[in-house]
Scaffold this motif. Structure first.
Motif, PDB file in Angstrom:
ATOM      1  N   GLN A   3       0.535  -1.219   0.368  1.00 38.23           N
ATOM      2  CA  GLN A   3      -0.108  -0.177  -0.036  1.00 38.23           C
ATOM      3  C   GLN A   3       0.930   1.359  -0.410  1.00 38.23           C
ATOM      4  OE1 GLN A   3      -2.871  -0.313   3.220  1.00 38.23           O
ATOM      5  NE2 GLN A   3      -4.703  -1.361   2.295  1.00 38.23           N
ATOM      6  N   ALA A   4       2.223   1.151   0.432  1.00 40.08           N
ATOM      7  CA  ALA A   4       3.018   2.503   0.741  1.00 40.08           C
ATOM      8  C   ALA A   4       2.857   2.606  -0.815  1.00 40.08           C
ATOM      9  CB  ALA A   4       4.033   1.871   1.367  1.00 40.08           C
ATOM     10  N   GLY A   5       3.203   1.484  -1.758  1.00 44.17           N
ATOM     11  CA  GLY A   5       3.421   1.848  -2.954  1.00 44.17           C
ATOM     12  C   GLY A   5       2.651   2.493  -4.141  1.00 44.17           C
ATOM     13  N   SER A  26       7.301  17.362  -2.101  1.00 46.76           N
ATOM     14  CA  SER A  26       7.071  17.183   0.110  1.00 46.76           C
ATOM     15  C   SER A  26       5.631  16.557  -0.119  1.00 46.76           C
ATOM     16  CB  SER A  26       7.412  18.475  -0.042  1.00 46.76           C
ATOM     17  OG  SER A  26       5.967  19.454  -0.218  1.00 46.76           O
ATOM     18  N   PHE A  27       5.060  16.553  -1.572  1.00 46.92           N
ATOM     19  CA  PHE A  27       3.882  15.830  -1.435  1.00 46.92           C
ATOM     20  C   PHE A  27       3.982  14.268  -1.810  1.00 46.92           C
ATOM     21  CE2 PHE A  27       0.138  14.045  -4.421  1.00 46.92           C
ATOM     22  CZ  PHE A  27      -0.888  14.421  -3.013  1.00 46.92           C
ATOM     23  N   ILE A  32       3.749   9.421   1.585  1.00 52.84           N
ATOM     24  CA  ILE A  32       4.426   8.119   2.155  1.00 52.84           C
ATOM     25  C   ILE A  32       4.863   7.704   3.160  1.00 52.84           C
ATOM     26  CG2 ILE A  32       5.936   6.098   1.579  1.00 52.84           C
ATOM     27  CD1 ILE A  32       6.692   7.500  -0.769  1.00 52.84           C
ATOM     28  N   ILE A  33       4.070   9.390   4.207  1.00 56.48           N
ATOM     29  CA  ILE A  33       5.106   9.341   5.506  1.00 56.48           C
ATOM     30  C   ILE A  33       4.327   8.303   6.520  1.00 56.48           C
ATOM     31  CG2 ILE A  33       5.385  11.078   7.755  1.00 56.48           C
ATOM     32  CD1 ILE A  33       7.844   9.619   5.895  1.00 56.48           C
ATOM     33  N   PRO A  34       3.081   8.634   6.364  1.00 58.73           N
ATOM     34  CA  PRO A  34       2.171   7.725   7.939  1.00 58.73           C
ATOM     35  C   PRO A  34       2.344   5.908   7.859  1.00 58.73           C
ATOM     36  CG  PRO A  34       0.911   9.077   6.054  1.00 58.73           C
ATOM     37  CD  PRO A  34       2.129   9.415   5.751  1.00 58.73           C
ATOM     38  N   ASP A  35       2.979   5.921   6.971  1.00 57.83           N
ATOM     39  CA  ASP A  35       3.161   4.094   6.481  1.00 57.83           C
ATOM     40  C   ASP A  35       4.587   3.985   7.268  1.00 57.83           C
ATOM     41  OD1 ASP A  35       1.216   3.421   5.723  1.00 57.83           O
ATOM     42  OD2 ASP A  35       1.506   3.051   3.094  1.00 57.83           O
ATOM     43  N   ILE A  36       4.570   4.527   7.940  1.00 58.03           N
ATOM     44  CA  ILE A  36       6.589   4.743   8.946  1.00 58.03           C
ATOM     45  C   ILE A  36       5.694   3.829  10.155  1.00 58.03           C
ATOM     46  CG2 ILE A  36       5.604   6.555  10.515  1.00 58.03           C
ATOM     47  CD1 ILE A  36       9.158   6.858   9.220  1.00 58.03           C
ATOM     48  N   ASP A  37       4.612   3.555  10.116  1.00 57.09           N
ATOM     49  CA  ASP A  37       3.905   2.506  11.582  1.00 57.09           C
ATOM     50  C   ASP A  37       4.748   1.332  11.072  1.00 57.09           C
ATOM     51  OD1 ASP A  37       2.313   2.930   9.679  1.00 57.09           O
ATOM     52  OD2 ASP A  37       0.532   2.913  10.819  1.00 57.09           O
ATOM     53  N   ILE A  38       4.323   1.108   9.837  1.00 60.10           N
ATOM     54  CA  ILE A  38       4.916  -0.859   9.516  1.00 60.10           C
ATOM     55  C   ILE A  38       6.660  -0.806  10.305  1.00 60.10           C
ATOM     56  CG2 ILE A  38       5.368  -2.065   7.611  1.00 60.10           C
ATOM     57  CD1 ILE A  38       3.356  -0.726   5.777  1.00 60.10           C
ATOM     58  N   ILE A  39       6.633   0.470  10.212  1.00 58.30           N
ATOM     59  CA  ILE A  39       8.462   0.018  10.703  1.00 58.30           C
ATOM     60  C   ILE A  39       8.821   0.183  12.364  1.00 58.30           C
ATOM     61  CG2 ILE A  39      10.661   1.245  11.168  1.00 58.30           C
ATOM     62  CD1 ILE A  39      10.642   2.186   8.456  1.00 58.30           C
ATOM     63  N   GLY A  97      -0.051  16.186   1.128  1.00 60.09           N
ATOM     64  CA  GLY A  97       0.026  14.679   0.598  1.00 60.09           C
ATOM     65  C   GLY A  97      -0.113  13.134   1.729  1.00 60.09           C
ATOM     66  N   MET A  98       0.340  14.035   3.118  1.00 58.64           N
ATOM     67  CA  MET A  98      -1.182  13.030   4.594  1.00 58.64           C
ATOM     68  C   MET A  98      -2.094  13.048   4.138  1.00 58.64           C
ATOM     69  SD  MET A  98       2.432  13.909   7.580  1.00 58.64           S
ATOM     70  CE  MET A  98       1.257  12.656   8.327  1.00 58.64           C
ATOM     71  N   LEU A  99      -2.995  14.518   4.102  1.00 55.22           N
ATOM     72  CA  LEU A  99      -4.776  14.296   4.186  1.00 55.22           C
ATOM     73  C   LEU A  99      -5.231  13.488   2.564  1.00 55.22           C
ATOM     74  CD1 LEU A  99      -5.115  17.751   4.592  1.00 55.22           C
ATOM     75  CD2 LEU A  99      -6.158  15.730   5.672  1.00 55.22           C
ATOM     76  N   PHE A 100      -3.699  13.239   1.808  1.00 53.05           N
ATOM     77  CA  PHE A 100      -4.431  12.773   0.096  1.00 53.05           C
ATOM     78  C   PHE A 100      -3.959  10.963   0.825  1.00 53.05           C
ATOM     79  CE2 PHE A 100      -2.474  10.900  -3.523  1.00 53.05           C
ATOM     80  CZ  PHE A 100      -3.762  10.816  -4.277  1.00 53.05           C
ATOM     81  N   HIS A 101      -3.074  10.883   1.682  1.00 50.28           N
ATOM     82  CA  HIS A 101      -2.687   9.390   2.208  1.00 50.28           C
ATOM     83  C   HIS A 101      -4.217   9.074   3.374  1.00 50.28           C
ATOM     84  CE1 HIS A 101       0.535   6.288   3.407  1.00 50.28           C
ATOM     85  NE2 HIS A 101      -0.607   5.719   4.096  1.00 50.28           N
ATOM     86  N   LEU A 102      -4.105   9.581   3.615  1.00 49.82           N
ATOM     87  CA  LEU A 102      -6.029   9.152   4.426  1.00 49.82           C
ATOM     88  C   LEU A 102      -7.031   8.978   3.343  1.00 49.82           C
ATOM     89  CD1 LEU A 102      -5.489  11.281   7.811  1.00 49.82           C
ATOM     90  CD2 LEU A 102      -4.344   9.259   7.448  1.00 49.82           C
ATOM     91  N   LEU A 103      -6.916   9.525   2.372  1.00 49.24           N
ATOM     92  CA  LEU A 103      -8.616   9.903   1.823  1.00 49.24           C
ATOM     93  C   LEU A 103      -8.499   8.071   0.959  1.00 49.24           C
ATOM     94  CD1 LEU A 103      -9.110  13.581   0.449  1.00 49.24           C
ATOM     95  CD2 LEU A 103     -10.280  11.949   1.773  1.00 49.24           C
ATOM     96  N   ILE A 104      -7.078   7.591   0.755  1.00 52.02           N
ATOM     97  CA  ILE A 104      -7.520   6.890  -0.250  1.00 52.02           C
ATOM     98  C   ILE A 104      -7.185   5.494   0.837  1.00 52.02           C
ATOM     99  CG2 ILE A 104      -5.108   5.126  -1.188  1.00 52.02           C
ATOM    100  CD1 ILE A 104      -3.234   7.870  -2.315  1.00 52.02           C
ATOM    101  N   ASP A 105      -6.676   5.770   2.129  1.00 51.42           N
ATOM    102  CA  ASP A 105      -6.735   4.805   2.843  1.00 51.42           C
ATOM    103  C   ASP A 105      -8.182   4.259   3.708  1.00 51.42           C
ATOM    104  OD1 ASP A 105      -4.286   3.551   3.172  1.00 51.42           O
ATOM    105  OD2 ASP A 105      -3.622   4.650   4.975  1.00 51.42           O
ATOM    106  N   ILE A 106      -9.070   6.082   3.301  1.00 49.74           N
ATOM    107  CA  ILE A 106     -10.248   5.971   4.015  1.00 49.74           C
ATOM    108  C   ILE A 106     -11.485   4.559   2.806  1.00 49.74           C
ATOM    109  CG2 ILE A 106     -12.581   7.349   3.542  1.00 49.74           C
ATOM    110  CD1 ILE A 106     -10.817   9.043   5.216  1.00 49.74           C
ATOM    111  N   PHE A 107     -11.356   5.371   1.045  1.00 51.83           N
ATOM    112  CA  PHE A 107     -11.739   4.129   0.077  1.00 51.83           C
ATOM    113  C   PHE A 107     -11.137   3.470  -0.473  1.00 51.83           C
ATOM    114  CE2 PHE A 107     -12.599   9.232  -0.231  1.00 51.83           C
ATOM    115  CZ  PHE A 107     -13.774   8.708  -0.339  1.00 51.83           C
TER     116      PHE A 107
END
Length: 112
Positions: A3-5, A26-27, A32-39, A97-107
């Motif tokens: 999903q990070a990819g 930076s976008f 990608i940064i929210p997926d740092i929780d995988i580490i 970018g982080m907000l975009f990440h959250l929206l992708i994760d929601i849908f």
């Protein structure tokens, strides 16, 4: 990790919708940064079972509006100290970018 990819790919494809190209890198990083929780889950799995580590750490603090607000506040503080306009450009891209990440994760939430 796949999903990070996916987040990076969708961020690259969204280049035509971003009005200002100054903060595009930076976008991408922000998406990608929210997926740092995988580490963090991987490190925690040395001490607790992997299922518990995923339950406690995956998609928790890094996928939060509060975390995004704190990061944005940090950028604003850095801007006030340095008075450098590029810091605001990085902040806008990173937060978008982080907000975009959250929206992708929601849908597109894949739960394996």
């Amino acid at each position: 990790m796949a999903q990070a990819g996916l987040h990076a790919y969708l961020s690259l494809k969204s280049k035509k919708w971003i009005p200002d190209k100054k903060y595009f890198i930076s976008f991408i990083i922000g998406s990608i940064i929210p997926d740092i929780d995988i580490i963090i889950c991987a490190l925690a799995s040395y001490y607790i079972p992997i299922n518990d580590a995923v339950y406690y750490f995956h998609r928790t603090f890094s996928h939060s509006i509060i975390t995004i607000a704190v990061i944005y506040l940090g950028f604003l503080i850095a801007y006030e100290l340095k008075k450098n306009e590029s810091i605001l450009n990085y902040a806008y891209g990173f937060v978008a970018g982080m907000l975009f990440h959250l929206l992708i994760d929601i849908f597109l939430w894949f739960n394996f």
